[in-house]
Design a protein around this motif. Structure first.
Motif, mmCIF file in Angstrom:
data_model
loop_
_atom_site.group_PDB
_atom_site.id
_atom_site.type_symbol
_atom_site.label_atom_id
_atom_site.label_comp_id
_atom_site.label_asym_id
_atom_site.label_seq_id
_atom_site.Cartn_x
_atom_site.Cartn_y
_atom_site.Cartn_z
ATOM 1 N N LEU A 73 14.355 23.374 35.786
ATOM 2 C CA LEU A 73 14.447 24.351 36.871
ATOM 3 C C LEU A 73 13.541 24.005 38.055
ATOM 4 O O LEU A 73 13.540 24.714 39.061
ATOM 5 C CB LEU A 73 14.083 25.745 36.358
ATOM 6 N N LEU A 74 12.761 22.936 37.919
ATOM 7 C CA LEU A 74 11.791 22.535 38.937
ATOM 8 C C LEU A 74 12.048 21.088 39.346
ATOM 9 O O LEU A 74 12.707 20.344 38.628
ATOM 10 C CB LEU A 74 10.367 22.642 38.367
ATOM 11 N N ASP A 75 11.468 20.698 40.472
ATOM 12 C CA ASP A 75 11.402 19.279 40.802
ATOM 13 C C ASP A 75 10.220 18.761 39.996
ATOM 14 O O ASP A 75 9.067 19.027 40.326
ATOM 15 C CB ASP A 75 11.193 19.084 42.304
ATOM 16 N N PHE A 76 10.509 18.061 38.904
ATOM 17 C CA PHE A 76 9.468 17.651 37.967
ATOM 18 C C PHE A 76 9.282 16.140 37.964
ATOM 19 O O PHE A 76 8.913 15.539 36.964
ATOM 20 C CB PHE A 76 9.800 18.169 36.555
ATOM 21 N N ALA A 77 9.537 15.516 39.091
ATOM 22 C CA ALA A 77 9.375 14.067 39.209
ATOM 23 C C ALA A 77 7.922 13.726 39.539
ATOM 24 O O ALA A 77 7.176 14.556 40.079
ATOM 25 C CB ALA A 77 10.291 13.533 40.303
ATOM 26 N N ARG A 78 7.534 12.497 39.215
ATOM 27 C CA ARG A 78 6.191 12.023 39.571
ATOM 28 C C ARG A 78 5.974 12.226 41.062
ATOM 29 O O ARG A 78 6.835 11.930 41.882
ATOM 30 C CB ARG A 78 6.047 10.542 39.228
ATOM 31 N N GLY A 79 4.830 12.782 41.422
ATOM 32 C CA GLY A 79 4.491 13.037 42.814
ATOM 33 C C GLY A 79 4.852 14.428 43.303
ATOM 34 O O GLY A 79 4.351 14.865 44.335
ATOM 35 N N SER A 80 5.690 15.148 42.559
ATOM 36 C CA SER A 80 6.010 16.528 42.935
ATOM 37 C C SER A 80 4.801 17.410 42.656
ATOM 38 O O SER A 80 4.006 17.134 41.765
ATOM 39 C CB SER A 80 7.202 17.042 42.124
ATOM 40 N N VAL A 81 4.683 18.491 43.417
ATOM 41 C CA VAL A 81 3.565 19.411 43.229
ATOM 42 C C VAL A 81 4.053 20.641 42.470
ATOM 43 O O VAL A 81 5.061 21.254 42.826
ATOM 44 C CB VAL A 81 2.952 19.826 44.585
ATOM 45 N N ILE A 82 3.328 20.970 41.417
ATOM 46 C CA ILE A 82 3.590 22.172 40.628
ATOM 47 C C ILE A 82 2.459 23.152 40.902
ATOM 48 O O ILE A 82 1.285 22.781 40.957
ATOM 49 C CB ILE A 82 3.650 21.847 39.120
ATOM 50 N N GLU A 83 2.827 24.412 41.072
ATOM 51 C CA GLU A 83 1.855 25.467 41.328
ATOM 52 C C GLU A 83 1.966 26.488 40.204
ATOM 53 O O GLU A 83 3.067 26.904 39.844
ATOM 54 C CB GLU A 83 2.184 26.106 42.683
ATOM 55 N N ILE A 84 0.823 26.877 39.664
ATOM 56 C CA ILE A 84 0.767 27.870 38.584
ATOM 57 C C ILE A 84 -0.131 29.004 39.058
ATOM 58 O O ILE A 84 -1.282 28.775 39.427
ATOM 59 C CB ILE A 84 0.205 27.256 37.286
ATOM 60 N N GLU A 85 0.424 30.211 39.052
ATOM 61 C CA GLU A 85 -0.315 31.369 39.553
ATOM 62 C C GLU A 85 -0.294 32.484 38.518
ATOM 63 O O GLU A 85 0.758 32.793 37.947
ATOM 64 C CB GLU A 85 0.312 31.853 40.857
ATOM 65 N N ALA A 86 -1.440 33.079 38.276
ATOM 66 C CA ALA A 86 -1.526 34.210 37.352
ATOM 67 C C ALA A 86 -0.813 35.412 37.956
ATOM 68 O O ALA A 86 -0.840 35.624 39.167
ATOM 69 C CB ALA A 86 -2.981 34.553 37.069
ATOM 70 N N SER A 87 -0.152 36.186 37.097
ATOM 71 C CA SER A 87 0.498 37.429 37.523
ATOM 72 C C SER A 87 0.188 38.493 36.480
ATOM 73 O O SER A 87 -0.374 38.201 35.429
ATOM 74 C CB SER A 87 2.010 37.228 37.666
ATOM 75 N N ASP A 88 0.590 39.717 36.751
ATOM 76 C CA ASP A 88 0.350 40.810 35.799
ATOM 77 C C ASP A 88 1.064 40.574 34.469
ATOM 78 O O ASP A 88 0.608 41.040 33.434
ATOM 79 C CB ASP A 88 0.808 42.141 36.384
ATOM 80 N N ALA A 89 2.171 39.843 34.509
ATOM 81 C CA ALA A 89 2.979 39.645 33.305
ATOM 82 C C ALA A 89 2.837 38.243 32.718
ATOM 83 O O ALA A 89 3.653 37.825 31.924
ATOM 84 C CB ALA A 89 4.443 39.929 33.637
ATOM 85 N N GLY A 90 1.835 37.493 33.116
ATOM 86 C CA GLY A 90 1.652 36.136 32.609
ATOM 87 C C GLY A 90 1.327 35.187 33.746
ATOM 88 O O GLY A 90 0.360 35.387 34.474
ATOM 89 N N PHE A 91 2.189 34.188 33.933
ATOM 90 C CA PHE A 91 1.998 33.199 34.987
ATOM 91 C C PHE A 91 3.330 32.902 35.655
ATOM 92 O O PHE A 91 4.394 33.036 35.046
ATOM 93 C CB PHE A 91 1.430 31.900 34.411
ATOM 94 N N ILE A 92 3.270 32.501 36.908
ATOM 95 C CA ILE A 92 4.434 32.047 37.648
ATOM 96 C C ILE A 92 4.263 30.546 37.856
ATOM 97 O O ILE A 92 3.212 30.093 38.286
ATOM 98 C CB ILE A 92 4.556 32.757 39.003
ATOM 99 N N VAL A 93 5.306 29.785 37.532
ATOM 100 C CA VAL A 93 5.286 28.332 37.709
ATOM 101 C C VAL A 93 6.379 27.998 38.717
ATOM 102 O O VAL A 93 7.524 28.417 38.577
ATOM 103 C CB VAL A 93 5.542 27.593 36.374
ATOM 104 N N ARG A 94 6.007 27.237 39.753
ATOM 105 C CA ARG A 94 6.960 26.887 40.809
ATOM 106 C C ARG A 94 6.522 25.576 41.450
ATOM 107 O O ARG A 94 5.410 25.112 41.233
ATOM 108 C CB ARG A 94 7.025 27.992 41.858
#
Length: 96
Positions: A73-94
């Motif tokens: 569901l993400l651009d998961f290639a080498r060099g892509s940037v992944i962001e992980i943010e805490a939320s009230d219901a867990g974490f958001i990954v984008r």
């Protein structure tokens, strides 16, 4: 916690994991504890895996977020940037 941003290495992309920097370990659940992440509008259960390592002395651990089951569901290639943010219901990954 500010969003954690990581530029994926070839190891991250190949293994379907995201390395969590040691300074941020306290912001995440302990290894092997399942928790929820939201990715592209879908919810998944995942966990942090601790890997024993001796890449440099002394022996230590690396923490990785398991993402293999939602990386399509993400651009998961080498060099892509992944962001992980805490939320009230867990974490958001984008993509960052």
């Amino acid at each position: 916690m500010k969003p954690y941003r990581r530029k994926l290495s070839s190891e991250d992309a190949n293994t379907g994991t995201v390395l969590i920097e040691k300074r941020l370990w306290p912001a995440f659940p302990p290894p092997m504890m399942e928790f929820a992440v939201d990715v592209a509008g879908s919810r998944f259960a995942t966990r942090i895996v601790a890997e024993d390592c001796a890449c440099v002395p002394p022996p230590h651990q690396h923490y990785h977020l398991e993402a293999g089951h939602f990386r399509h569901l993400l651009d998961f290639a080498r060099g892509s940037v992944i962001e992980i943010e805490a939320s009230d219901a867990g974490f958001i990954v984008r993509n960052g």
